[in-house]
Motif scaffolding. Structure first.
Motif, PDB file in Angstrom:
ATOM      1  N   GLY A 351      44.932  57.162  39.679  1.00  0.00           N
ATOM      2  CA  GLY A 351      45.952  58.072  40.179  1.00  0.00           C
ATOM      3  C   GLY A 351      46.920  58.344  39.168  1.00  0.00           C
ATOM      4  O   GLY A 351      46.424  58.825  38.068  1.00  0.00           O
ATOM      5  N   ARG A 352      48.093  58.370  39.288  1.00  0.00           N
ATOM      6  CA  ARG A 352      49.296  58.848  38.520  1.00  0.00           C
ATOM      7  C   ARG A 352      49.246  58.282  37.162  1.00  0.00           C
ATOM      8  O   ARG A 352      49.578  58.662  35.977  1.00  0.00           O
ATOM      9  N   CYS A 353      48.876  56.842  37.270  1.00  0.00           N
ATOM     10  CA  CYS A 353      48.572  55.968  35.964  1.00  0.00           C
ATOM     11  C   CYS A 353      47.813  56.401  35.091  1.00  0.00           C
ATOM     12  O   CYS A 353      47.763  56.458  33.763  1.00  0.00           O
ATOM     13  N   ALA A 354      46.521  56.892  35.666  1.00  0.00           N
ATOM     14  CA  ALA A 354      45.474  57.373  34.712  1.00  0.00           C
ATOM     15  C   ALA A 354      45.744  58.644  34.264  1.00  0.00           C
ATOM     16  O   ALA A 354      45.352  58.681  33.041  1.00  0.00           O
ATOM     17  N   GLU A 355      46.709  59.557  34.805  1.00  0.00           N
ATOM     18  CA  GLU A 355      46.887  61.031  34.335  1.00  0.00           C
ATOM     19  C   GLU A 355      48.084  60.723  33.396  1.00  0.00           C
ATOM     20  O   GLU A 355      48.707  61.858  32.859  1.00  0.00           O
ATOM     21  N   CYS A 356      49.064  59.615  33.540  1.00  0.00           N
ATOM     22  CA  CYS A 356      50.415  59.582  32.800  1.00  0.00           C
ATOM     23  C   CYS A 356      50.101  59.671  31.311  1.00  0.00           C
ATOM     24  O   CYS A 356      49.235  58.963  30.536  1.00  0.00           O
ATOM     25  N   LYS A 357      51.023  60.473  30.677  1.00  0.00           N
ATOM     26  CA  LYS A 357      50.946  60.736  29.206  1.00  0.00           C
ATOM     27  C   LYS A 357      51.458  59.412  28.588  1.00  0.00           C
ATOM     28  O   LYS A 357      51.413  59.560  27.242  1.00  0.00           O
ATOM     29  N   TRP A 358      52.176  58.668  29.336  1.00  0.00           N
ATOM     30  CA  TRP A 358      52.717  57.401  28.613  1.00  0.00           C
ATOM     31  C   TRP A 358      51.660  56.228  28.787  1.00  0.00           C
ATOM     32  O   TRP A 358      52.379  55.058  28.319  1.00  0.00           O
ATOM     33  N   LEU A 359      50.630  56.113  28.952  1.00  0.00           N
ATOM     34  CA  LEU A 359      49.783  55.265  29.386  1.00  0.00           C
ATOM     35  C   LEU A 359      49.412  54.358  28.221  1.00  0.00           C
ATOM     36  O   LEU A 359      49.326  53.108  28.214  1.00  0.00           O
ATOM     37  N   ASP A 360      49.402  54.787  27.247  1.00  0.00           N
ATOM     38  CA  ASP A 360      49.225  54.019  25.871  1.00  0.00           C
ATOM     39  C   ASP A 360      50.390  53.300  25.330  1.00  0.00           C
ATOM     40  O   ASP A 360      50.256  52.290  24.966  1.00  0.00           O
ATOM     41  N   ILE A 361      51.514  53.530  25.896  1.00  0.00           N
ATOM     42  CA  ILE A 361      52.695  52.699  25.777  1.00  0.00           C
ATOM     43  C   ILE A 361      53.169  52.052  26.804  1.00  0.00           C
ATOM     44  O   ILE A 361      54.118  50.970  26.690  1.00  0.00           O
ATOM     45  N   CYS A 362      52.674  52.131  27.949  1.00  0.00           N
ATOM     46  CA  CYS A 362      52.992  51.390  29.192  1.00  0.00           C
ATOM     47  C   CYS A 362      51.789  50.330  29.543  1.00  0.00           C
ATOM     48  O   CYS A 362      52.197  49.325  30.143  1.00  0.00           O
ATOM     49  N   GLY A 363      50.656  50.836  29.263  1.00  0.00           N
ATOM     50  CA  GLY A 363      49.499  49.992  29.452  1.00  0.00           C
ATOM     51  C   GLY A 363      49.094  49.831  31.065  1.00  0.00           C
ATOM     52  O   GLY A 363      48.537  48.782  31.623  1.00  0.00           O
ATOM     53  N   GLY A 364      49.661  50.814  31.739  1.00  0.00           N
ATOM     54  CA  GLY A 364      49.420  50.823  33.155  1.00  0.00           C
ATOM     55  C   GLY A 364      50.280  49.675  33.995  1.00  0.00           C
ATOM     56  O   GLY A 364      50.203  49.778  35.344  1.00  0.00           O
ATOM     57  N   ASN A 365      51.482  49.438  33.242  1.00  0.00           N
ATOM     58  CA  ASN A 365      52.271  48.741  34.190  1.00  0.00           C
ATOM     59  C   ASN A 365      51.712  47.305  34.937  1.00  0.00           C
ATOM     60  O   ASN A 365      50.757  46.972  34.395  1.00  0.00           O
ATOM     61  N   PHE A 366      52.322  46.876  35.963  1.00  0.00           N
ATOM     62  CA  PHE A 366      51.895  45.796  36.640  1.00  0.00           C
ATOM     63  C   PHE A 366      50.933  45.835  37.602  1.00  0.00           C
ATOM     64  O   PHE A 366      51.198  46.271  38.708  1.00  0.00           O
ATOM     65  N   ARG A 367      49.784  45.485  37.375  1.00  0.00           N
ATOM     66  CA  ARG A 367      48.542  45.312  38.529  1.00  0.00           C
ATOM     67  C   ARG A 367      48.949  44.565  39.634  1.00  0.00           C
ATOM     68  O   ARG A 367      48.509  44.676  40.769  1.00  0.00           O
ATOM     69  N   VAL A 368      49.614  43.557  39.431  1.00  0.00           N
ATOM     70  CA  VAL A 368      49.940  42.573  40.805  1.00  0.00           C
ATOM     71  C   VAL A 368      50.832  43.444  41.669  1.00  0.00           C
ATOM     72  O   VAL A 368      50.443  43.306  43.036  1.00  0.00           O
ATOM     73  N   ARG A 369      51.772  44.180  41.104  1.00  0.00           N
ATOM     74  CA  ARG A 369      52.578  44.962  42.253  1.00  0.00           C
ATOM     75  C   ARG A 369      51.669  46.030  42.870  1.00  0.00           C
ATOM     76  O   ARG A 369      51.781  46.138  44.177  1.00  0.00           O
ATOM     77  N   ALA A 370      50.748  46.765  42.118  1.00  0.00           N
ATOM     78  CA  ALA A 370      49.892  47.584  42.702  1.00  0.00           C
ATOM     79  C   ALA A 370      49.022  46.874  43.815  1.00  0.00           C
ATOM     80  O   ALA A 370      48.715  47.583  44.813  1.00  0.00           O
ATOM     81  N   GLU A 371      48.402  45.802  43.523  1.00  0.00           N
ATOM     82  CA  GLU A 371      47.659  45.291  44.578  1.00  0.00           C
ATOM     83  C   GLU A 371      48.329  44.780  45.571  1.00  0.00           C
ATOM     84  O   GLU A 371      47.898  44.844  46.845  1.00  0.00           O
ATOM     85  N   ALA A 372      49.608  44.158  45.527  1.00  0.00           N
ATOM     86  CA  ALA A 372      50.428  43.732  46.584  1.00  0.00           C
ATOM     87  C   ALA A 372      50.661  44.784  47.584  1.00  0.00           C
ATOM     88  O   ALA A 372      50.859  44.295  48.794  1.00  0.00           O
ATOM     89  N   VAL A 373      50.862  46.002  46.834  1.00  0.00           N
ATOM     90  CA  VAL A 373      51.333  47.056  47.975  1.00  0.00           C
ATOM     91  C   VAL A 373      50.057  47.835  48.634  1.00  0.00           C
ATOM     92  O   VAL A 373      49.976  48.359  49.675  1.00  0.00           O
ATOM     93  N   SER A 374      49.173  48.092  47.747  1.00  0.00           N
ATOM     94  CA  SER A 374      47.911  48.985  47.999  1.00  0.00           C
ATOM     95  C   SER A 374      46.729  48.425  48.586  1.00  0.00           C
ATOM     96  O   SER A 374      45.801  48.846  49.015  1.00  0.00           O
ATOM     97  N   GLY A 375      46.818  47.133  47.807  1.00  0.00           N
ATOM     98  CA  GLY A 375      45.236  46.220  47.971  1.00  0.00           C
ATOM     99  C   GLY A 375      44.287  46.685  46.935  1.00  0.00           C
ATOM    100  O   GLY A 375      43.354  45.952  46.958  1.00  0.00           O
ATOM    101  N   ASP A 376      44.667  47.562  46.074  1.00  0.00           N
ATOM    102  CA  ASP A 376      43.645  47.977  44.919  1.00  0.00           C
ATOM    103  C   ASP A 376      44.562  47.641  43.753  1.00  0.00           C
ATOM    104  O   ASP A 376      45.578  48.055  43.383  1.00  0.00           O
ATOM    105  N   VAL A 377      43.833  46.821  42.879  1.00  0.00           N
ATOM    106  CA  VAL A 377      44.298  46.257  41.667  1.00  0.00           C
ATOM    107  C   VAL A 377      44.546  47.464  40.630  1.00  0.00           C
ATOM    108  O   VAL A 377      45.437  47.229  39.727  1.00  0.00           O
ATOM    109  N   TRP A 378      43.709  48.488  40.770  1.00  0.00           N
ATOM    110  CA  TRP A 378      44.008  49.572  39.774  1.00  0.00           C
ATOM    111  C   TRP A 378      44.665  50.861  40.178  1.00  0.00           C
ATOM    112  O   TRP A 378      44.774  51.891  39.632  1.00  0.00           O
TER     113      TRP A 378
END
Length: 395
Positions: A351-378
């Motif tokens: 999603g927007r994480c994969a397309e984000c121009k700041w991915l290299d300095i954010c690292g995709g942020n917190f996967r635990v929060r993503a999984e807790a809300v969506s069920g998808d760790v990525w």
């Protein structure tokens, strides 16, 4: 971990990190986030027991005995392995680590093995005698949790009097000569206390504070609706920057960090770009060194029973147990699917994480929060408050 004072107030320059070759074994503690090798800082939840009842506790701790906690000798064996592996810091946490009678012995052992020993505690058990003992063994730092002024803190901590006892623990630690910092977990109930936390830093001459964004794990998993909105997060981070700058400009500089939401990095850079474009270039260089979220790479967790996790919040995915295999083997075994992907998670976010121009300095942020809300760790981290325009969607 985003060093607000380091980046926004210019207390650290890129050359400071480069001077040490960016090797974690050589870098002082305040520069470790800029290391290149990302040898993991280890959070060891030494016990699940705690004398408080915090509503956001990721360990779901309780004031009772728990079975199967690592023994003193097993803890020393863990420290031996981590020291040889090159882990620079052992962070003793819990529950409440000071309920373990052997905590000073274990911390002393870590120091003898060349590691920096720090404690994350609620502070209520730090008597003058405890503080003196911790100082004598060479403890580097005590992080004490305060989640607001007395009324808010005690409601959050679930025990009346917790605030006053924590304040005593802070003062006892300082009197013993131990560096102390505050730990504050931001949520809807206490976001209005941020300015008062800065007032407390100044009044008590506390040198450091870490503001933690809420992570949906443990008892905190029930608090998704109590997290800040995106607009509230932006206001909170701006306030933290404003108050940090104010102290710095008045000659009362403190080390101020935000933790667990790496959107703070690009957000700070974009603000700095408007205010001081030349300094912004240096900020961007430091953020690139930082690399954003490092769960499963630059930070790891060992539980009270020896289980190994990607970080202290990711307790539902166990990579193995140090009773069966050394941590160093578990951590470097990329045949385990999730461990392998976490080592290169920028390739797997969606999603927007994969397309984000700041991915290299954010690292995709917190996967635990993503999984807790969506069920998808990525999936995208729902706590990222940057706008589509700010992350470069549509460019």
């Amino acid at each position: 971990m985003i060093g607000i004072s380091k980046l926004y107030c210019g207390t650290v320059e890129p050359s400071d990190a480069l001077r040490y070759g960016r090797q974690s074994g050589k870098m002082p503690s305040h520069l470790l986030q800029f290391s290149k090798d990302k040898k993991p800082v280890i959070v060891w939840n030494t016990t699940r027991r705690c004398n408080l009842k915090c509503v956001h506790c990721y360990a779901q701790a309780d004031d009772r005995e728990f079975e199967n906690e690592l023994t003193t000798e097993e803890g020393k064996k863990l420290i031996d392995d981590l020291s040889e592996f090159g882990s620079p810091v052992m962070l003793f946490s819990g529950g409440e680590p000071l309920v373990r009678k052997d905590l000073p012995e274990l911390a002393d052992y870590a120091v003898q093995k060349g590691m920096r020993a720090v404690i994350s505690t609620n502070g209520t058990l730090i008597t003058p005698a405890v503080a003196k003992n911790l100082k004598e063994i060479g403890l580097s730092y005590v992080g004490i949790s305060i989640d607001g002024m007395e009324e808010i803190n005690d409601r959050f901590r679930g025990v009346a009097g917790a605030y006053r006892k924590a304040l005593e623990g802070i003062r006892n630690s300082q009197d013993a000569g131990i560096k102390v910092g505050l730990r504050f977990t931001i949520n809807k109930f206490n976001v209005g206390e941020i300015s008062q936390i800065f007032d407390l830093l100044e009044k008590e001459e506390i040198p450091r504070v870490c503001f933690y964004h809420l992570v949906y794990a443990g008892r905190g998993s029930k608090l998704v609706e109590d997290d800040l909105s995106h607009e509230e997060s932006r206001k909170a981070v701006n306030l933290i920057m404003d108050r940090t700058r104010d102290l710095h400009d008045r000659g009362k500089a403190k080390e101020v960090l935000t933790v667990d939401n790496h959107a703070d990095g690009p957000f700070l850079y974009l603000r700095m770009k408007q205010e001081d474009p030349e300094r912004a270039k240096e900020v961007l260089e430091l953020l690139e060194m930082n690399e954003g979220n490092s769960s499963g790479r630059g930070i790891g967790c060992v539980s009270w029973d020896g289980s190994v996790y990607a970080d202290q919040f990711w307790r539902h995915h166990n990579f193995g147990n140090i009773r069966q295999r050394p941590f160093s083997e578990i951590w470097t075994d990329t045949s385990e699917p999730l461990m392998g992907k976490l080592k290169e998670k920028k390739k797997h976010v969606k999603g927007r994480c994969a397309e984000c121009k700041w991915l290299d300095i954010c690292g995709g942020n917190f996967r635990v929060r993503a999984e807790a809300v969506s069920g998808d760790v990525w999936a995208p981290d729902p706590a990222c408050y940057l706008t589509d325009e700010e992350i470069g969607l549509g460019e």
